[in-house]
Design a protein around this motif. Structure first.
Motif, PDB file in Angstrom:
ATOM      1  N   ALA A  46       0.815  -1.188  -0.060  1.00 16.92           N
ATOM      2  CA  ALA A  46      -0.082  -0.021   0.026  1.00 16.92           C
ATOM      3  C   ALA A  46       1.124   1.184   0.142  1.00 16.92           C
ATOM      4  O   ALA A  46       1.950   1.267   0.359  1.00 16.92           O
ATOM      5  N   THR A  47       0.338   2.250  -0.495  1.00 15.30           N
ATOM      6  CA  THR A  47       1.115   3.827  -0.321  1.00 15.30           C
ATOM      7  C   THR A  47       0.520   4.278   0.782  1.00 15.30           C
ATOM      8  O   THR A  47      -0.706   4.358   0.810  1.00 15.30           O
ATOM      9  N   PRO A  48       1.301   5.176   1.456  1.00 15.68           N
ATOM     10  CA  PRO A  48       0.736   6.007   2.374  1.00 15.68           C
ATOM     11  C   PRO A  48      -0.199   6.913   1.785  1.00 15.68           C
ATOM     12  O   PRO A  48       0.118   7.503   0.778  1.00 15.68           O
ATOM     13  N   ASN A  49      -1.349   7.069   2.405  1.00 16.29           N
ATOM     14  CA  ASN A  49      -2.332   7.847   1.950  1.00 16.29           C
ATOM     15  C   ASN A  49      -2.827   9.119   2.746  1.00 16.29           C
ATOM     16  O   ASN A  49      -2.958   8.813   4.012  1.00 16.29           O
ATOM     17  N   ASP A  50      -2.966  10.248   2.206  1.00 19.95           N
ATOM     18  CA  ASP A  50      -3.508  11.400   2.659  1.00 19.95           C
ATOM     19  C   ASP A  50      -4.018  12.372   1.890  1.00 19.95           C
ATOM     20  O   ASP A  50      -3.567  12.515   0.870  1.00 19.95           O
ATOM     21  N   HIS A  57       8.471  -2.530  18.720  1.00 23.77           N
ATOM     22  CA  HIS A  57       9.359  -1.823  18.723  1.00 23.77           C
ATOM     23  C   HIS A  57       8.888  -0.464  17.581  1.00 23.77           C
ATOM     24  O   HIS A  57       8.364  -0.980  16.661  1.00 23.77           O
ATOM     25  N   VAL A  58       9.698   0.659  17.707  1.00 23.94           N
ATOM     26  CA  VAL A  58       9.481   1.598  16.810  1.00 23.94           C
ATOM     27  C   VAL A  58      10.709   2.292  16.241  1.00 23.94           C
ATOM     28  O   VAL A  58      11.383   2.477  16.981  1.00 23.94           O
ATOM     29  N   ILE A  59      10.680   2.368  14.898  1.00 22.12           N
ATOM     30  CA  ILE A  59      11.904   3.067  14.556  1.00 22.12           C
ATOM     31  C   ILE A  59      11.355   4.547  13.598  1.00 22.12           C
ATOM     32  O   ILE A  59      10.307   4.598  13.140  1.00 22.12           O
ATOM     33  N   VAL A  60      12.329   5.460  13.834  1.00 20.25           N
ATOM     34  CA  VAL A  60      11.661   6.881  13.136  1.00 20.25           C
ATOM     35  C   VAL A  60      12.879   7.051  12.142  1.00 20.25           C
ATOM     36  O   VAL A  60      14.125   6.915  12.329  1.00 20.25           O
ATOM     37  N   ALA A  61      12.803   6.977  10.890  1.00 23.11           N
ATOM     38  CA  ALA A  61      13.494   6.883   9.687  1.00 23.11           C
ATOM     39  C   ALA A  61      13.417   8.077   8.883  1.00 23.11           C
ATOM     40  O   ALA A  61      12.425   9.104   9.247  1.00 23.11           O
ATOM     41  N   PRO A  62      14.281   8.493   7.798  1.00 22.67           N
ATOM     42  CA  PRO A  62      14.023   9.448   7.054  1.00 22.67           C
ATOM     43  C   PRO A  62      12.897   9.519   6.232  1.00 22.67           C
ATOM     44  O   PRO A  62      12.125   8.659   6.259  1.00 22.67           O
ATOM     45  N   PRO A  63      12.383  10.546   5.259  1.00 18.03           N
ATOM     46  CA  PRO A  63      11.063  10.505   4.635  1.00 18.03           C
ATOM     47  C   PRO A  63      11.272   9.533   3.480  1.00 18.03           C
ATOM     48  O   PRO A  63      12.262   9.009   3.064  1.00 18.03           O
ATOM     49  N   ASN A  64      10.244   9.080   3.059  1.00 20.43           N
ATOM     50  CA  ASN A  64      10.021   8.397   1.951  1.00 20.43           C
ATOM     51  C   ASN A  64       9.594   9.295   0.545  1.00 20.43           C
ATOM     52  O   ASN A  64       8.981   9.699   0.673  1.00 20.43           O
ATOM     53  N   PHE A  65      10.801   9.481  -0.267  1.00 14.38           N
ATOM     54  CA  PHE A  65      10.750  10.470  -1.257  1.00 14.38           C
ATOM     55  C   PHE A  65      10.155   9.777  -2.520  1.00 14.38           C
ATOM     56  O   PHE A  65       9.767  10.407  -3.605  1.00 14.38           O
ATOM     57  N   GLY A  66       9.531   8.804  -2.418  1.00  8.12           N
ATOM     58  CA  GLY A  66       9.094   7.819  -3.701  1.00  8.12           C
ATOM     59  C   GLY A  66       7.980   6.945  -3.201  1.00  8.12           C
ATOM     60  O   GLY A  66       7.879   5.687  -3.131  1.00  8.12           O
ATOM     61  N   PRO A  67       6.980   7.471  -2.361  1.00  9.62           N
ATOM     62  CA  PRO A  67       5.987   6.729  -2.080  1.00  9.62           C
ATOM     63  C   PRO A  67       5.069   5.795  -2.923  1.00  9.62           C
ATOM     64  O   PRO A  67       4.539   6.556  -3.986  1.00  9.62           O
TER      65      PRO A  67
END
Length: 650
Positions: free
Chosen positions: A36-40, A219-229
């Motif tokens: 799935a693509t993140p959706n907003d 567990h949670v991780i915080v990553a850089p942005p996804n520039f290709g959703p």
């Protein structure tokens, strides 16, 4: 729900992935379904062009003694969420390359910021106190009491939704040096710097009718942005960990090979990279013999008969052998590997490549075995059209926990690990994982600090030990070996034409699905979809691929990585568009959108291109353009705001 009916209770996804963003309020949820693509609905940016944060949502599931699986929400129980996170990058060890290589190929790294010792060493690690939240629609105190040399650093906050599920918000993409004005100098190990990524355990106490139960932690991780959703790695992190789970017996291998499930996705993800790397466009993009969206190509691939064996074997022979990992640079997949550019620094091999074969990426052993089965004709030709991504609510409740676990890691890249985008090479170590429960990490006891000191250098033996740094995990365990700050790493890892200008193709790629290389600008897409445009003009403008980092490249490497630190959010996102019917363009097209207006204002080359295209328009429109005497606002060169470099400055 009765507490006595519950056999076990656990948090999912087992590893959730949040991403930084600098928008003040806007956010969107991480994908919860594989592919799935993140959706907003309002897009990935706010009204000021700033990037929204990706939020990891955690749910709780109970397995009942009857075997039924049910989600537990605030309507069933009191849920108290507890989260510990940390950023330990600056106080960890240098990243050089993966340490699970053969012993003679491993460089044992020294500490980052090695000149800081004693109490100063501890001040490098950002360790906020734990936060908790409970009840529907609640907000925790922010993770803002962790410090980098006494300077508070905001790492995020907790919220809950209307059903009491946990929403984890990460940092805002802020990276800064200890001494103001210090410039970054390298891709991964910039001394004196910190960023606001993090990771840590997610726990919950669930109370039903007075009975309190501890859920199996996540567990949670915080990553850089996804520039290709919407784009994915040919090898995803889910592929990497499943391969490990099969090998270790944590998961049972599925029987047989399905074309739809096991073969087509490899080629489809590779075809998807046509939107972020123009070398791969020519290898596997629209109109190529490997175009996984072409019905005729798919039919040929799905042919399990003896007549199709020559074709299948020829395609299979294009791939590197994941079992022998022999050197084969002119092969698929067209991506760099874990050791790209690594050379021995001293000794008799000084200057030689550490591992030439692993300068390129291999499929996992599981993927390669499926590909072998396909080539041999031992697969199920079960193609029934491009699979649709289901709505999460339509997935059987019993299958939802595993879908959440896999979807989070499917969005993450499975290589190359140099060091990577979201996570790096230790994810393929058995010591990381619960040997009995797939996707579940081995956690440190709650409240225990993660050990940071293993001596002046970290040895390979220490790194791979069952109880070593990649054994039980706690706050900051997973992200500490990523690049610091993350922006310098992403601005350093491009495609082949950048490193080797003599190459015919701009290939291999590093992390194109997350950090694009060459892209279709929205301006090119808009021109290419002009009504009644001549087909050759459509193709010319549609093929006008541009360097994604063009606005940040500056006068050289040092300026590029520094620009990325400050202007990362001003770059474009490669997002899906549906082209007009009859345009001849692929559906969907992934197009670069949202570049800062300061990069595009007053471009005379774009103005001229539009004027030339207009000559093919209706007669009255051409005449009007020809007699126009007053310049349009975008014609005025004084209003240009994009960077200009002089001769000799590039």
């Amino acid at each position: 729900m009765n507490a006595n009916d519950i056999e076990s209770i656990s948090i999912h996804p087992a590893i959730g992935v949040a991403r930084v963003g600098n928008a003040e309020d806007g956010y969107f949820l991480a994908p919860e379904v594989i592919g799935a693509t993140p959706n907003d609905t309002d897009g990935f940016r706010d009204e000021h062009g700033r990037m929204k944060r990706q939020v990891a949502r955690f749910r709780i599931y109970a397995t009942l003694k009857s075997g039924e699986v049910r989600e537990v929400t605030a309507s069933d129980a009191d849920i108290n969420w507890r989260v510990e996170i940390a950023n330990l990058k600056a106080g960890w060890y240098d990243f050089q390359h993966a340490m699970d290589l053969p012993p003679d190929q491993v460089f044992e790294p020294p500490k980052r910021n090695a000149t800081f010792n004693g109490d100063d060493r501890a001040r490098l690690s950002i360790r906020p106190t734990a936060r908790h939240v409970s009840g529907p629609n609640q907000v925790s105190a922010p993770f803002d009491d962790g410090t980098f040399f006494d300077k508070p650093v905001y790492l995020g906050e907790l919220r809950t939704d209307a059903s009491g599920r946990l929403l984890f918000f990460g940092g805002r993409g802020t990276s800064e040096p200890l001494v103001p004005g210090t410039k970054p100098v390298t891709f991964a190990n910039n001394d004196g710097w910190h960023d606001d990524t993090s990771d840590g355990p997610v726990r919950a106490t669930v109370t039903i009718d007075g009975t309190a139960m501890e859920a199996t932690p996540a567990h949670v991780i915080v990553a850089p942005p996804n520039f290709g959703p919407g784009l994915f790695g040919v090898v995803t992190m889910d592929d990497v960990v499943r391969d490990l789970f099969f090998h270790e017996g944590i998961l049972e291998r599925p029987e047989g090979t399905s074309f739809s499930r096991d073969i087509w996705p490899i080629f489809d993800r590779m075809t998807g990279h046509q939107w972020v790397c123009d070398g791969i466009l020519l290898l596997a993009g629209q109109g190529t013999p490997l175009d996984a969206r072409d019905p005729d190509i798919i039919a040929q691939m799905n042919d399990a008969t003896e007549e199709g064996s020559t074709y299948r074997q020829a395609v299979f022979n294009l791939f590197r052998d994941s079992n022998t990992q022999a050197l084969k640079p002119a092969a698929l997949p067209p991506f760099y590997g874990d050791t790209y550019g690594d050379r021995y620094l001293d000794g008799p091999k000084k200057g030689e490549l550490v591992n030439p074969a692993r300068e390129d990426l291999f499929l996992t052993r599981t993927q390669y075995q499926h590909l072998q089965n396909w080539a041999d004709g031992h697969f199920e030709p079960d193609w029934d059209g491009v699979p649709t991504v289901p709505n999460f609510e339509d997935i059987c409740m019993a299958d939802q926990p595993r879908e959440l676990d896999r979807a989070a890691l499917h969005e993450c890249l499975g290589g190359p690990f140099h060091p990577g985008i979201e996570l790096t090479w230790p994810m393929r170590l058995a010591s990381m994982w619960d040997p009995k429960v797939p996707y579940r990490l081995r956690p440190l006891p709650e409240g225990d600090a993660v050990r940071q000191d293993y001596g002046d250098v970290l040895t390979r033996e220490q790194a791979l030990a069952w109880d070593g740094p990649w054994g039980p995990t706690g706050p900051g365990s997973l992200t500490r070996w990523m690049g610091v700050p993350w922006q310098t790493d992403e601005a350093s890892c491009n495609s082949g034409l950048v490193y080797t200008p003599s190459l015919y193709l701009s290939s291999p790629s590093f992390w194109g699905a997350r950090v694009p290389n060459q892209v279709v600008p929205i301006e090119s897409y808009n021109i290419a979809t002009t009504p009644d445009l001549a087909p050759l003009q459509v193709q010319r403008h549609f093929s006008n691929r541009r360097f994604w980092l063009r606005d940040l490249q500056g006068k050289g490497y040092a300026e590029r990585i520094d620009n990325m630190v400050h202007k990362w959010w001003m770059t474009g996102l490669v997002e899906a568009h549906t082209p007009p019917e009859g345009s001849g363009l692929p559906d969907p097209c992934f197009v670069e959108t949202g570049r800062s207006p300061s990069f595009t204002k007053g471009d005379p080359s774009l103005k001229l291109a539009k004027d030339v295209v207009a000559l093919q328009g209706k007669e009255h429109e051409v005449a009007a353009m020809a007699v126009r005497s007053e310049p349009e606002p975008e014609d005025i060169l004084e209003e240009q705001s994009f960077e200009r470099l002089g001769r000799g400055e590039v």
